[in-house]
Scaffold this motif. Structure first.
Motif, short mmCIF file in Angstrom:
data_model
loop_
_atom_site.label_atom_id
_atom_site.label_comp_id
_atom_site.label_asym_id
_atom_site.label_seq_id
_atom_site.Cartn_x
_atom_site.Cartn_y
_atom_site.Cartn_z
N LEU A 1 0.85 -1.20 0.00
CA LEU A 1 0.00 0.00 0.00
C LEU A 1 0.88 1.24 0.00
CD1 LEU A 1 -2.94 0.86 0.03
CD2 LEU A 1 -2.82 1.00 2.50
N GLY A 2 1.97 1.18 0.77
CA GLY A 2 2.91 2.30 0.77
C GLY A 2 3.63 2.44 -0.55
N ALA A 3 4.06 1.29 -1.10
CA ALA A 3 4.84 1.33 -2.33
C ALA A 3 3.98 1.72 -3.53
CB ALA A 3 5.50 -0.03 -2.59
N LEU A 4 2.71 1.32 -3.48
CA LEU A 4 1.83 1.59 -4.62
C LEU A 4 1.68 3.07 -4.89
CD1 LEU A 4 -1.19 -0.84 -4.54
CD2 LEU A 4 0.53 -0.54 -6.29
N MET A 5 1.73 3.85 -3.81
CA MET A 5 1.60 5.29 -3.96
C MET A 5 2.71 5.83 -4.87
SD MET A 5 -0.88 6.28 -1.91
CE MET A 5 -1.98 4.99 -1.44
N VAL B 1 7.81 13.86 -3.86
CA VAL B 1 8.69 12.78 -3.38
C VAL B 1 8.69 12.74 -1.86
CG1 VAL B 1 11.06 11.96 -3.26
CG2 VAL B 1 10.14 12.76 -5.43
N LEU B 2 8.80 13.90 -1.24
CA LEU B 2 8.85 13.93 0.22
C LEU B 2 7.59 13.29 0.83
CD1 LEU B 2 10.38 14.94 2.76
CD2 LEU B 2 8.88 16.92 2.70
N THR B 3 6.43 13.66 0.31
CA THR B 3 5.20 13.10 0.88
C THR B 3 5.10 11.60 0.61
OG1 THR B 3 4.08 13.92 -1.10
CG2 THR B 3 3.81 15.19 0.91
N LEU B 4 5.50 11.18 -0.59
CA LEU B 4 5.45 9.75 -0.90
C LEU B 4 6.36 8.96 0.04
CD1 LEU B 4 5.44 9.90 -4.80
CD2 LEU B 4 3.65 8.95 -3.36
N VAL B 5 7.56 9.49 0.27
CA VAL B 5 8.50 8.79 1.15
C VAL B 5 7.97 8.78 2.59
CG1 VAL B 5 10.83 8.85 2.11
CG2 VAL B 5 10.49 9.23 -0.31
N LEU B 6 7.38 9.90 3.00
CA LEU B 6 6.78 9.95 4.35
C LEU B 6 5.73 8.86 4.52
CD1 LEU B 6 6.24 13.68 5.35
CD2 LEU B 6 7.74 11.98 6.37
N ILE B 7 4.85 8.75 3.52
CA ILE B 7 3.81 7.72 3.59
C ILE B 7 4.45 6.34 3.72
CG2 ILE B 7 1.98 6.57 2.28
CD1 ILE B 7 1.28 9.25 1.09
N PHE B 8 5.47 6.12 2.90
CA PHE B 8 6.17 4.83 2.91
C PHE B 8 6.75 4.54 4.29
CE2 PHE B 8 9.78 2.09 1.41
CZ PHE B 8 8.98 1.08 0.89
N ILE B 9 7.40 5.55 4.89
CA ILE B 9 8.01 5.36 6.21
C ILE B 9 6.94 5.07 7.27
CG2 ILE B 9 9.26 6.52 8.08
CD1 ILE B 9 10.79 8.05 5.91
N ILE B 10 5.84 5.83 7.23
CA ILE B 10 4.81 5.67 8.25
C ILE B 10 4.13 4.30 8.12
CG2 ILE B 10 2.58 6.55 9.04
CD1 ILE B 10 3.66 9.37 8.31
N VAL B 11 3.86 3.90 6.88
CA VAL B 11 3.25 2.59 6.70
C VAL B 11 4.17 1.48 7.21
CG1 VAL B 11 2.46 0.92 4.99
CG2 VAL B 11 1.78 3.30 4.78
N ASN B 12 5.48 1.63 6.90
CA ASN B 12 6.46 0.67 7.41
C ASN B 12 6.40 0.56 8.92
OD1 ASN B 12 8.18 -0.76 5.61
ND2 ASN B 12 8.86 1.21 4.84
N PRO C 1 11.39 4.16 -1.86
CA PRO C 1 11.05 3.02 -2.70
C PRO C 1 11.92 3.07 -3.97
CG PRO C 1 9.07 4.16 -2.00
CD PRO C 1 10.22 5.01 -1.59
N LEU C 2 12.38 1.91 -4.44
CA LEU C 2 13.43 1.86 -5.47
C LEU C 2 13.13 2.74 -6.69
CD1 LEU C 2 16.13 0.61 -6.37
CD2 LEU C 2 14.82 -1.16 -7.51
N VAL C 3 11.96 2.52 -7.31
CA VAL C 3 11.68 3.24 -8.55
C VAL C 3 11.53 4.74 -8.28
CG1 VAL C 3 10.01 3.56 -10.39
CG2 VAL C 3 10.68 1.27 -9.72
N LEU C 4 10.86 5.06 -7.19
CA LEU C 4 10.64 6.47 -6.86
C LEU C 4 11.98 7.17 -6.61
CD1 LEU C 4 8.48 8.64 -6.18
CD2 LEU C 4 8.83 8.02 -3.81
N GLY C 5 12.83 6.54 -5.79
CA GLY C 5 14.13 7.13 -5.50
C GLY C 5 14.97 7.27 -6.76
N ALA C 6 14.97 6.21 -7.58
CA ALA C 6 15.77 6.25 -8.80
C ALA C 6 15.26 7.36 -9.72
CB ALA C 6 15.71 4.90 -9.51
N LEU C 7 13.95 7.50 -9.79
CA LEU C 7 13.35 8.54 -10.62
C LEU C 7 13.84 9.92 -10.16
CD1 LEU C 7 11.21 8.61 -12.88
CD2 LEU C 7 9.50 8.98 -11.13
#
Lengths: 313, 267
Positions: A242-246, A281-292, B111-117
């Motif tokens: 769910l985090g990665a899909l974003m 990017v910042l918000t996407l990474v934040l979501i990813f971290i929080i979901v983790n 995430p790999l693809v996002l970071g690489a992008l």
């Protein structure tokens, strides 16, 4: 248990600070004078440039600039998009819901398909169907997601004319089918493999033999006793996805011209709209971290044994 | 050898031959011929032709070069960064361990693809950049696995015995710990070749990966985007090549894992 949760949260905050440092560094590694970029490369007098430099704190030492960047972040200020001339936060607010809806539909799809297929394969272990399952899931996880999307467009859109292949249209369910299937396919295979592996292991345990010896139906043994203990890694996988899909959905959103955050990120990169790229990017990474973080903590609730064992990383 | 390992090896061998000989066998695939624009597959052009009338069989065969090279070199570079850092963190522990692993956490947060992008949009498309970016985002995985492996090895009896006999840190690492700890991480790295190839294809597809003359499969697919209803063969063949290649590395990795530890993994 609480000690673990606190430590895990503290660690996540450290990571978030690290991520802002990386993003801040990237902002300054980028070629070109930031003032020129921020003012849109217009011809400006030396005074105007100096003023702009002052307004954006660019005449200050780097560590102070970073501090101002953090202060803006803390206040929810992500700057203004070059392309739209609107606050980045507004743009994100407009496009995130579409991505989240698509992501949720995809996760539900992959959970249903993946878990069901995994159970069938585990129960019929070593049968022809099981071998077919192993081959099919290995193949499935090797297919590039964006290519699968293009194939679905060709077959269901161009050849059969069953479903729309682009955009969100009136927001009807038909627009969700192809992009959601595309996103769900690969992870459904992962989830199916994980479900099967977990279930096969659990079905060999003593308490399952006891349940069978007690005369319970196979349906009850698998459904009520085995499945529960095989599900923890599956739930982890679902949460992570769910985090990665974003974010991982960028290529799929581009192919299906989905009005989501991934597509906006792609357009912003092409237009060199730096504030929007950084904000997305910042918000996407934040979501990813929080979901983790949530997934890690959720272990404690799935498996009570971990609570007393001073669960460590 | 199990069937996964065997089939993975066979596919990989075919791909390497294709990458090495393909450009020679396929003739002048770069020659444009607008009279033959967008011909469907036929006896002269088995995979059809593209918008500029170029032979797709030749282009796909040639794409094997870029894709395989990126995948293999990216993983080699990732190992070069990740293995020493993982070994240092695991063996010496303490503050060094904390610094290295917290750095790893930061890069793992992308995430790999996002970071690489993101990194590619800053660095710019290109062969060297894509290797660097994939290594930058990939080393934490290697370091993490290798660190755990080194940690569990350094307390084993034979290491303690060697230390008691006066062996120094570097000697222990080089002669005893690293050779014994490196197995799992190499299997992981092998599977990662597929992941790297996949990531490269997404990046190239989005226009921030490889550029001409490195027309990888992802690049070919980016050219074909939008031609779904006119020339679907432009999409079929590069994608099939990509899938088969990633599958080969998945099979190799899984096969090797079972081959090396048949009891644990025979589920």
């Amino acid at each position: 248990m609480w000690l673990y949760i606190v430590r895990r949260i503290a660690q996540s905050i450290l990571v978030i600070i690290g991520v802002t440092l990386v993003l801040f560094a990237l902002f300054y590694i980028l070629p070109g004078d930031p003032v020129r970029v921020l003012t849109g490369n217009r011809h400006l007098s030396a005074t105007a440039l100096a003023n702009a430099r002052h307004n954006f704190h660019l005449d200050q030492p780097l560590y102070l600039q970073y501090f101002y960047y953090l202060k803006d972040l803390a206040q929810g200020n992500l700057g203004e998009s070059f392309r739209y001339h609107r606050p980045v936060v507004d743009i994100l607010r407009e496009y995130y819901p579409n991505s989240m809806r698509l992501g949720l539909v995809a996760v539900v799809l992959e959970a249903v398909i993946g878990i069901f297929a995994g159970i069938l394969a585990a129960v019929k272990k070593s049968s022809f169907a099981d071998n077919l399952f192993i081959v099919a899931t290995s193949l499935m996880i090797s297919i590039p997601v964006f290519w699968l999307g293009m194939l679905l467009q060709i077959f269901f859109g161009v050849k059969l004319h069953w479903l729309p292949v682009s955009g969100l249209g009136d927001g009807g369910w038909r627009y969700y089918v192809l992009p959601a299937l595309t996103l769900a396919a690969v992870y459904a295979a992962f989830i199916a493999q994980t479900t099967r592996a977990g279930l096969v292991k659990v079905l060999n345990e003593n308490y399952i033999r006891t349940a069978r010896a007690a005369g319970l139906s196979e349906f009850k043994v698998v459904g009520k006793y085995a499945l529960k203990n095989a599900m923890a890694p599956v739930v982890t996988l679902l949460g992570l996805d769910l985090g990665a899909l974003m974010g991982g959905a960028v290529a799929v959103e581009v192919i299906f011209n989905w009005p989501g955050i991934g597509n906006q990120l792609f357009l912003a990169i092409q237009a060199r709209d730096r504030p929007l790229v950084m904000g997305a990017v910042l918000t996407l990474v934040l979501i990813f971290i929080i979901v983790n973080l949530l997934v890690d903590i959720s272990y404690l609730f799935f498996d009570p044994r971990l609570r007393s064992s001073g669960y460590e990383l | 050898m199990n069937y996964k390992l065997k089939s993975g090896l066979v596919i990989l061998l075919i791909l390497i031959i294709l990458a090495a000989l393909g450009p020679v066998l396929a003739g002048k695939y770069w020659e444009q011929n607008l009279k033959e624009s967008l011909n469907p597959p036929n006896s002269r052009h088995l995979f059809g032709t593209d918008l500029l009338g170029r032979d797709m069989l030749g282009r796909v065969a040639n794409g094997a070069r870029s894709s395989l090279l990126v995948g293999l070199l990216a993983v080699v570079l990732t190992l070069t960064v990740g293995l020493p850092l993982g070994a240092l963190a695991g063996y010496f522990g303490g503050r060094l361990d904390t610094v290295i692993m917290r750095m790893a956490d930061v890069f793992l947060a992308f995430p790999l693809v996002l970071g690489a992008l993101l990194f590619m949009s800053v660095a710019g498309a290109g062969f060297a950049n894509i290797l660097l970016v994939l290594a930058l985002l990939g080393w934490p995985y290697i370091a993490r696995i290798f660190r755990a492996s080194v940690l569990s090895n350094k307390e084993l009896d034979y290491v303690v015995a060697a230390r008691a006999l006066g062996a120094g840190d570097w000697y222990l690492l080089r002669r005893h710990i690293i050779p014994n700890a490196i197995g799992p991480v190499l299997i992981f790295a092998l599977m990662n070749v597929g992941t790297a190839i996949m990531a490269e294809s997404v990046l190239s597809f989005l226009g921030v990966g490889l550029r001409l003359p490195n027309a990888s499969w992802g690049y070919l697919l980016s050219e074909a985007a939008g031609l779904q209803n006119v020339a679907p063969w432009l999409i079929y063949f590069p994608g099939i090549a990509l899938t088969v290649t990633v599958l080969a590395f998945t099979l190799l990795g899984e096969g090797l894992r079972v081959y090396l530890a048949p009891k644990e993994n025979n589920v």
